[in-house]
Scaffold this active site. Structure first.
Site, PDB file in Angstrom:
ATOM      1  N   TRP A 136      35.477  61.584  59.323  1.00 39.61           N
ATOM      2  CA  TRP A 136      35.120  60.905  58.073  1.00 39.61           C
ATOM      3  C   TRP A 136      33.718  61.342  57.610  1.00 39.61           C
ATOM      4  O   TRP A 136      33.441  61.442  56.418  1.00 39.61           O
ATOM      5  CB  TRP A 136      35.143  59.377  58.276  1.00 39.61           C
ATOM      6  CG  TRP A 136      34.640  58.619  57.092  1.00 39.61           C
ATOM      7  CD1 TRP A 136      35.248  58.470  55.887  1.00 39.61           C
ATOM      8  CD2 TRP A 136      33.407  57.906  56.981  1.00 39.61           C
ATOM      9  NE1 TRP A 136      34.482  57.715  55.029  1.00 39.61           N
ATOM     10  CE2 TRP A 136      33.341  57.355  55.687  1.00 39.61           C
ATOM     11  CE3 TRP A 136      32.336  57.684  57.851  1.00 39.61           C
ATOM     12  CZ2 TRP A 136      32.264  56.589  55.238  1.00 39.61           C
ATOM     13  CZ3 TRP A 136      31.274  56.927  57.419  1.00 39.61           C
ATOM     14  CH2 TRP A 136      31.237  56.391  56.125  1.00 39.61           C
ATOM     15  N   HIS A 137      32.844  61.641  58.591  1.00 36.70           N
ATOM     16  CA  HIS A 137      31.497  62.092  58.225  1.00 36.70           C
ATOM     17  C   HIS A 137      31.518  63.531  57.698  1.00 36.70           C
ATOM     18  O   HIS A 137      30.608  63.954  56.994  1.00 36.70           O
ATOM     19  CB  HIS A 137      30.557  61.997  59.429  1.00 36.70           C
ATOM     20  CG  HIS A 137      30.250  60.582  59.814  1.00 36.70           C
ATOM     21  ND1 HIS A 137      31.006  59.876  60.718  1.00 36.70           N
ATOM     22  CD2 HIS A 137      29.288  59.729  59.404  1.00 36.70           C
ATOM     23  CE1 HIS A 137      30.511  58.658  60.854  1.00 36.70           C
ATOM     24  NE2 HIS A 137      29.474  58.539  60.063  1.00 36.70           N
ATOM     25  N   GLY A 138      32.521  64.287  58.047  1.00 31.84           N
ATOM     26  CA  GLY A 138      32.623  65.676  57.603  1.00 31.84           C
ATOM     27  C   GLY A 138      33.642  66.375  58.471  1.00 31.84           C
ATOM     28  O   GLY A 138      33.673  66.162  59.691  1.00 31.84           O
ATOM     29  N   ILE A 157      36.815  58.762  62.919  1.00 24.94           N
ATOM     30  CA  ILE A 157      35.478  58.342  62.460  1.00 24.94           C
ATOM     31  C   ILE A 157      34.558  59.556  62.348  1.00 24.94           C
ATOM     32  O   ILE A 157      33.793  59.702  61.396  1.00 24.94           O
ATOM     33  CB  ILE A 157      34.883  57.274  63.410  1.00 24.94           C
ATOM     34  CG1 ILE A 157      35.654  55.965  63.259  1.00 24.94           C
ATOM     35  CG2 ILE A 157      33.394  57.053  63.123  1.00 24.94           C
ATOM     36  CD1 ILE A 157      35.134  54.808  64.091  1.00 24.94           C
ATOM     37  N   GLY A 158      34.654  60.464  63.327  1.00 31.73           N
ATOM     38  CA  GLY A 158      33.836  61.677  63.279  1.00 31.73           C
ATOM     39  C   GLY A 158      34.170  62.510  62.047  1.00 31.73           C
ATOM     40  O   GLY A 158      33.283  62.937  61.310  1.00 31.73           O
TER      41      GLY A 158
END
Lengths: 473, 369
Positions: free
Chosen positions: A389-391, A386-387
């Site tokens: 996925w943000h960058g 998830i982390g």
């Protein structure tokens, strides 16, 4: 989306609802989706990219669609091609309605490049339509989507790609930046495409309508900030007449107004005073640092949930009820409940396509035997994904690990406390007090985690932590 | 339980009715003086200079039209009239301090000089009431509002651009406050045309929405001002003031090489002095860039041809002497190299020079108030 674009979308949706009477619902929504896909694509300093990226989105979705739709007719593909021409409207309409496009449109489009791209894509689609090996075909696109994702989300690679593009189109390579490659809605479109591919691979989709599937991937209210719907739900609602969605118009209006208030009044005002990577070095006291951090927590919530409300409101105008994405996350008493109520559709997606498969495979494998180690590995790696996925940066990775470790520790503690503090439950006042303390504690844990999220580098995040501890001024 | 059926049109109709009532009742609520309610000087420290800024997210400051709200956010609103000696320094952006941090402005340095040099125990406070754009009418409109805080001394920085007739037409703060400006014009008997006052419609909620929004933003930005002490975005690089000048030696609307007293708004200053005899007023001709670049034999800088500026200096010097107004001419005290992005903006070193000259001039007044 800015205020003018949202107002235009709302008015257009209302007009559609009153005028169309469901005759051409799917076609009308498709045209609107294409229009907003091109309209919302930010201008880039890379030549022709503001036109090529939306086209690339259409072709990518179409290419995957050919693999999952089974028996799409030539007529359907021709219709999609024809309606896709509405993508040129954002280049014409702002001449008559200034403000519709916030940035000045780059009309310096290399027509040769555009022509080659369109022709090449059409040839590709024609070839792909004849491929019968759906399994390897879809696996290829699954890998392709992930590679594109890495290129867009990893700053060094996207800078390198930008430099390559610049050199190819005779622009200055040294001006390349990772911000050049901003592809509207790609993150969410990638999630929807993976969802469709995986469900198809599991045999849940037998034959889906190409047009409906494209509307699902490109549904404009949810294009830039979600939520991530499921194809089955979307498809079912698409087949219903608009007017059968119970009381959707007043509810849609209410959600739209609430969303606008959250985004443009609360979030935008908080943005002036919330902690960010620019003002973090300027704040001169610990108290103000904490306050700015708390304000950032509120800003990011109102911003994101405001956009979700707007998306749900616009969706209801069009007769589509998008899933909820937030459920008072900051009022939850532990981290698990927080993640069940923050960006809900992302959590559900990750759970379905990463957590559960990983959990299953770990249970089957010989590597991890104890339930605790399996729990640790799945929770930490899920939050890491998830982390990332943000960058794909260290700060986002650490933010993911922060939550992964937090979830694991909270899970273990909850199990322990449930077995050892039975008397607490017998005292309602004490339980209430602990509930309040847990809620405050969870909020503070999440807020401190945002430091990793907002920082542009690890040293900056460390500086902020030092200041929060009263040092480094 | 069944959900009640909502009549959308009735909801929209009611919302429109409430909006209309609020809209047209809004001008009638002006007696409540919303703008003077401020978190500054209570929750946050007052600002050292009046709110002004084009980029709120970087400067934590903004430009607004509401003079009451501007003054309420200023540290002067927290002053105790009568307790000690207070000095208001007014003028244009060179006093406000473009490209200067708060601690480096003329009023701030003057405060330091006073603190270091004064012999008496009575507190002396120097307030920065400068505001960008050169116009003495703009200065007077702001000063008139600030008179409620009873200054003992006003140091009024002027230049030809601020004294030339109709310079107020370049000052948005004047044009956007026609009622206050007209009141000042009438009270001081100025030879200036009254501004057209706003209609009832222009005072309604919908027409005033931007001003209301700005007032709220000013309060919100107060927290970042308190947290950082920053009220201006100072870029690392800027375009320096023009040194190589055009051959043109004309000045604004003046024809032929003539500038007379009638072209200047000196009455703004003289009327203020006449009506406020208890306030000590010192007029300062502010420093300008004296260029040594191309065509500097024709012009001092981008603003002023030599003939116009020399005539102006001679005129005001004679006039203030005749009227026994304290006047100090600092036009050439700052070397060319110390000017920054304009012919009237100088750096902290330039401020030191100006402050030193000014302090030695006013020291006697401060020591014996």
């Amino acid at each position: 989306m800015n205020l003018i674009q949202i107002t235009s979308a709302a008015l257009g949706s209302l007009a559609f609802r009153f005028l169309d009477k469901d005759r051409n619902k799917e076609k009308a929504i498709f045209i609107a989706n294409i229009f907003f896909l091109f309209l919302l694509q930010p201008n880039s300093s890379l030549r022709s990219l503001n036109v090529l990226l939306p086209w690339a989105t259409i072709f990518l979705i179409l290419a995957v669609g050919l693999g999952v739709s089974g028996t799409s007719s030539r007529q359907e593909i021709a219709q999609i091609a024809l309606f896709s021409l509405s993508g040129f409207l954002p280049f014409v309409l702002p001449e008559f309605f200034p403000g519709l496009k916030t940035t000045v449109l780059d009309k310096n489009i290399n027509q040769t490049v555009l022509g080659i791209f369109l022709l090449g894509s059409v040839c590709c689609i024609a070839v792909l339509a004849r491929i019968k090996q759906k399994r390897s075909y879809l696996l290829f696109f699954l890998a392709f989507i992930l590679v594109l994702f890495v290129i867009l989300k990893q700053p060094a690679i996207s800078t390198w790609a930008s430099r390559g593009w610049r050199i190819l189109f005779q622009q200055k390579g040294e001006l390349a930046s990772s911000l050049d490659l901003r592809w509207i809605g790609y993150s969410y479109i990638a999630f929807r495409l993976i969802h469709v591919i995986r469900e198809f691979q599991k045999g849940r989709f037998q034959d889906i309508s190409l047009l409906r599937y494209m509307n699902f991937c490109l549904f404009f209210p949810a294009l830039s900030a979600g939520p991530i719907a499921k194809y089955d739900d979307f498809s079912q609602q698409m087949q219903q007449p608009v007017n059968t969605v119970e009381s959707s118009l007043p509810e849609g209006g209410e959600r739209l107004v609430i969303g606008l208030f959250k985004k443009f009044v609360l979030a935008d005002s908080l943005a002036l005073v919330a902690l960010n990577s620019s003002n973090a070095g300027q704040i001169t006291s610990t108290g103000w640092m904490w306050l700015a951090l708390i304000l950032y927590s509120l800003q990011i919530y109102f911003d994101f949930s405001g956009y979700t409300d707007i998306a749900i409101g616009l969706g209801l105008f069009l007769g589509i009820r998008l899933p909820e994405n937030f459920d008072h996350p900051y009022l939850k008493s532990n981290l698990t409940k927080f993640w069940d109520s923050w960006h809900i559709t992302l959590s559900q997606w990750i759970r379905a396509y990463f957590f559960n498969p990983l959990n299953r495979s770990l249970r089957k494998s010989k590597l991890a035997k104890s339930p605790n180690s399996i729990l640790f590995l799945t929770q930490v790696s899920t939050m890491l994904v998830i982390g990332l996925w943000h960058g794909i940066t260290w700060t986002f990775a650490v933010w993911g690990l922060w939550h992964g470790l937090g979830l694991f520790i909270q899970n273990r503690w909850s199990t322990y406390a449930r077995n050892h503090f039975l008397k607490v439950r017998e005292n309602p006042k004490l339980e209430k007090g602990i509930q309040i303390l847990s809620t405050v504690g969870t909020f503070l844990y999440v807020s401190v985690g945002w430091v990793w999220f907002l920082s542009t580098s690890m040293p900056q995040a460390c500086d902020i932590f030092l200041k929060l501890l009263g040092k480094g001024f | 339980m069944q959900k009640p059926i909502i009549n959308v049109w009735r909801v929209i109709g009611k919302a429109c009715l409430v909006l209309l009532i609020i809209n047209f009742a809004f001008p009638l609520l002006s007696f409540l003086h919303f703008p003077t309610v401020s978190l500054y000087n209570h929750l946050y420290p007052g600002r050292q200079r009046l709110p002004f800024g084009e980029n709120p997210s970087l400067s934590y400051n903004l430009t607004l039209n509401d003079i009451d709200a501007m003054l309420a956010s200023h540290v002067v609103a927290n002053s105790d009239p009568g307790a000690g000696y207070s000095i208001f320094v007014i003028g244009d952006s060179s006093i406000w301090g473009t490209l200067l941090e708060n601690r480096d402005t003329v009023p701030a340095q003057l405060q330091n000089a006073v603190n270091a040099g004064k012999q008496t125990n009575a507190p002396v406070r120097v307030y920065n009431l400068g505001y960008p754009t050169s116009s003495v009418l703009k200065d007077l409109v702001l000063l008139d509002e600030a008179m409620q805080y009873q200054p003992d001394m006003v140091i009024w920085f002027v230049t030809l651009n601020s004294l030339i007739k109709n310079s107020y037409q370049e000052a948005p703060i004047v044009l956007n406050n026609p009622e206050k400006t007209n009141a000042v014009i009438e009270r001081y008997g100025l030879d200036t045309e009254l501004l057209p006052e706003r209609t009832y419609w222009e005072k309604t909620f919908l027409e005033q929405r931007r001003d209301i929004y700005d007032r709220i933003r000013l309060q919100i930005l107060g927290s970042m001002w308190a947290a950082t002490g920053i009220d201006q975005y100072i870029p690392e690089e800027y375009t320096p003031a023009t040194r190589d000048l055009e051959t043109d030696d004309s000045y604004q609307y003046l024809e032929g090489h003539t500038l007379s007293e009638n072209d200047l708004d000196l009455s703004v200053i003289t009327s203020f002095i006449a009506q406020n005899p208890s306030v000590r007023v010192i007029v300062v001709n502010e420093p300008i860039l004296i260029s040594s670049g191309a065509n500097s034999d024709l012009r001092y800088d981008l603003y002023y041809p030599r003939w116009t500026y020399d005539t102006y200096r001679a005129l005001i010097s004679a006039k203030f002497e005749e009227m026994e107004i304290q006047y100090i001419d600092l036009w050439d005290v700052v070397p060319e190299t110390l000017f920054t992005n304009s012919a009237i903006h100088y750096d902290a070193q330039g401020v030191d020079i100006v402050t030193e000259k000014l302090y030695s001039f006013i020291m006697k007044d401060i020591e014996e108030p």
